[in-house]
Design an enzyme around this catalytic site. Structure first.
Site, short mmCIF file in Angstrom:
data_model
loop_
_atom_site.label_atom_id
_atom_site.label_comp_id
_atom_site.label_asym_id
_atom_site.label_seq_id
_atom_site.Cartn_x
_atom_site.Cartn_y
_atom_site.Cartn_z
N SER A 124 0.84 -1.20 0.00
CA SER A 124 0.00 0.00 0.00
C SER A 124 0.87 1.25 0.00
CB SER A 124 -0.86 -0.02 1.26
OG SER A 124 -1.42 1.24 1.49
N TYR A 149 -2.47 -1.39 10.70
CA TYR A 149 -2.69 -1.97 9.36
C TYR A 149 -1.51 -1.59 8.45
CZ TYR A 149 -3.92 -1.45 4.47
OH TYR A 149 -3.85 -1.44 3.11
N LYS A 153 1.81 -3.80 6.52
CA LYS A 153 2.25 -3.76 5.11
C LYS A 153 3.76 -3.49 5.05
CE LYS A 153 -1.67 -4.56 3.09
NZ LYS A 153 -1.87 -5.89 2.51
C1 UD1 Z 1 -7.34 4.64 3.46
C2 UD1 Z 1 -6.30 4.22 4.46
C3 UD1 Z 1 -5.18 3.53 3.73
C4 UD1 Z 1 -5.73 2.35 2.95
C5 UD1 Z 1 -6.80 2.85 1.97
C6 UD1 Z 1 -7.49 1.70 1.25
C7 UD1 Z 1 -6.48 5.89 6.28
C8 UD1 Z 1 -5.78 6.97 7.05
N1 UD1 Z 1 -5.82 5.37 5.22
O1 UD1 Z 1 -6.77 5.59 2.59
O2 UD1 Z 1 -4.20 3.09 4.66
O3 UD1 Z 1 -4.70 1.71 2.22
O4 UD1 Z 1 -7.82 3.55 2.70
O5 UD1 Z 1 -8.16 2.20 0.14
O6 UD1 Z 1 -7.60 5.52 6.59
N2 UD1 Z 1 -13.11 10.99 3.15
C9 UD1 Z 1 -14.17 11.79 3.46
N3 UD1 Z 1 -15.30 11.20 3.96
C10 UD1 Z 1 -15.43 9.86 4.16
C11 UD1 Z 1 -14.32 9.04 3.83
C12 UD1 Z 1 -13.18 9.63 3.34
O7 UD1 Z 1 -14.12 13.01 3.29
O8 UD1 Z 1 -16.49 9.40 4.64
C13 UD1 Z 1 -11.89 11.59 2.56
C14 UD1 Z 1 -10.61 11.35 3.35
O9 UD1 Z 1 -10.41 12.37 4.31
C15 UD1 Z 1 -9.55 11.37 2.23
C16 UD1 Z 1 -10.30 10.79 1.02
O10 UD1 Z 1 -11.69 10.97 1.31
O11 UD1 Z 1 -9.18 12.68 1.92
C17 UD1 Z 1 -10.03 9.32 0.79
O12 UD1 Z 1 -10.27 8.58 1.98
P1 UD1 Z 1 -10.34 6.98 2.01
O13 UD1 Z 1 -11.18 6.49 0.88
O14 UD1 Z 1 -10.71 6.56 3.39
O15 UD1 Z 1 -8.85 6.54 1.67
P2 UD1 Z 1 -7.45 6.96 2.38
O16 UD1 Z 1 -7.67 7.62 3.67
O17 UD1 Z 1 -6.64 7.68 1.36
#
Ligand code: UD1
Length: 341
Positions: A124, A149, A153
């Site tokens: 990842s 997690y 990795k």
């Molecule tokens: C997350 C994990 C990462 C993992 C990946 C799998 C964390 C800190 N990181 O990545 O380790 O490998 O998922 O795909 O959790 N967001 C919102 N609202 C939501 C959900 C997300 O605004 O309900 C935003 C987050 O702040 C971020 C973006 O959307 O800016 C992407 O979030 P997400 O899909 O959870 O992925 P990551 O955080 O990048």
């Protein structure tokens, strides 16, 4: 080639299974359904016209793994099996270390016993940690992760690397995924998270489908053009094709290679939500919430190494990801739970 997919019934595993079969490879899956459903196997068969060989077993169980290797001559393995929920890993770190590290070690031991030397590992972009600046490239030092997690990795990458130093016959490709989303264009397979999704795209799809009321956008005060977080979203079909290329590379080489699988482009949360609404002509109500602990302002890949070594690059757009995600959601409002749709 005959390939074993650990965790092959999961989101990325199932899409890779389809691409491998469609590229003429023979596939066997080992999965314990800890975060997947048997129905996915029927769906893979519907898409490809072939039933993958399936073993219901836990990769941490060495005797079960030996049984599988006893009865098959694999050319290579792709190791997807593992727990993957960031929040859960903070609450249950030992469960994550036990499962994700034990499965990696058991797999390498059994591979060595049976002389299977080629393996591709699901890593990842989280291994780039907080101290590097995007675009991330594979020469950057990996660094401490904010959650167990991510640490599993990082440690698994180290275990594979050390095993490769000690055994010159081994060939390992560590694939560092950015943010895989979307679904097979058939709408038959896709991401089916248990409970309320943690990740952005599955959450957006459930809000659009009326299963959840409103999306919370975690922060609009990041130092990015529109204030929301930027990520490198990659269509899971592109990602799956990257695995086929990585496997072919692993078989033709020796040693260990870390390779990013990302599009090289960043999109903000606002862009994702707006694109989803526009291409699917559907509403996604949202509200701004505080930042989520552990989130970075931006993360995206330098994707040149994959192109140079594997001849692979992401081809599908954010629009494609939104469209395919929505098709999967509308055709399967309750995921693979076909009884309650
Ligand atoms: C997350 C994990 C990462 C993992 C990946 C799998 C964390 C800190 N990181 O990545 O380790 O490998 O998922 O795909 O959790 N967001 C919102 N609202 C939501 C959900 C997300 O605004 O309900 C935003 C987050 O702040 C971020 C973006 O959307 O800016 C992407 O979030 P997400 O899909 O959870 O992925 P990551 O955080 O990048």
């Amino acid at each position: 080639m005959k390939v074993l997919l650990t965790g092959g019934a999961g989101f990325i595993g199932s899409h890779t299974c389809v691409e491998l079969i469609e590229s003429g490879h023979e596939v066997a899956i080992v999965d314990n359904f800890s975060n997947s459903k048997p129905e996915v196997l029927n769906r893979i068969a519907r898409i490809t016209g072939k039933d993958p060989v399936f073993f219901e077993a836990d990769v941490t169980d060495k005797s079960e793994m030996r049984y599988i290797f006893d009865n098959n001559n694999f050319d290579a393995v792709i190791h997807f099996a593992g727990f993957k929920a960031v929040g859960e890993s903070v609450a249950k770190p030992l469960m994550y270390y036990r499962n994700n590290l034990d499965s990696t070690i058991t797999l390498i031991e059994v591979m060595q016993e049976y002389g299977v030397n080629n393996v591709v590992f699901s890593s990842s972009a989280t291994v780039y940690g907080e101290s590097n600046k995007p675009p991330y490239n594979e020469n950057m030092p990996t660094s401490t992760c904010t959650n167990p997690y991510g640490t599993t990795k990082l440690i698994s990458e180290q275990i594979f690397t050390d095993a490769t130093v000690a055994n010159k016959d081994l060939s390992v490709v560590l694939l560092r995924y950015f943010n895989p989303i979307g679904a097979n264009p058939s709408g038959l397979i896709g991401e089916d998270p248990a409970g309320i999704p943690n990740n952005l795209f599955p959450y957006v799809a459930k809000v659009a489908g009326g299963k959840l009321e409103k999306l919370g956008i975690f922060g609009n005060d990041y130092p990015t053009p529109d204030g929301t977080g930027i990520r490198d979203y990659i269509h899971v079909v592109d990602l799956a094709k990257g695995h086929v290329k990585a496997l072919e590379y692993a078989v033709a080489h020796k040693g260990v290679e870390a390779i990013n699988l990302g599009s090289g482009k960043g999109h903000s949360v606002f862009e994702v939500v707006q694109t989803f609404m526009k291409v699917n002509d559907v509403a996604v109500p949202y509200e701004i919430k505080p930042r989520r602990a552990g989130d970075l302002a931006e993360s995206y890949a330098n994707a040149e190494k994959a192109e140079r070594l594997l001849g692979w690059k992401a081809e599908l757009s954010l629009e494609d990801m939104c469209r395919d995600m929505w098709r999967w959601q509308t055709q399967n409002p309750n995921g693979y739970d076909t009884k309650n749709q």
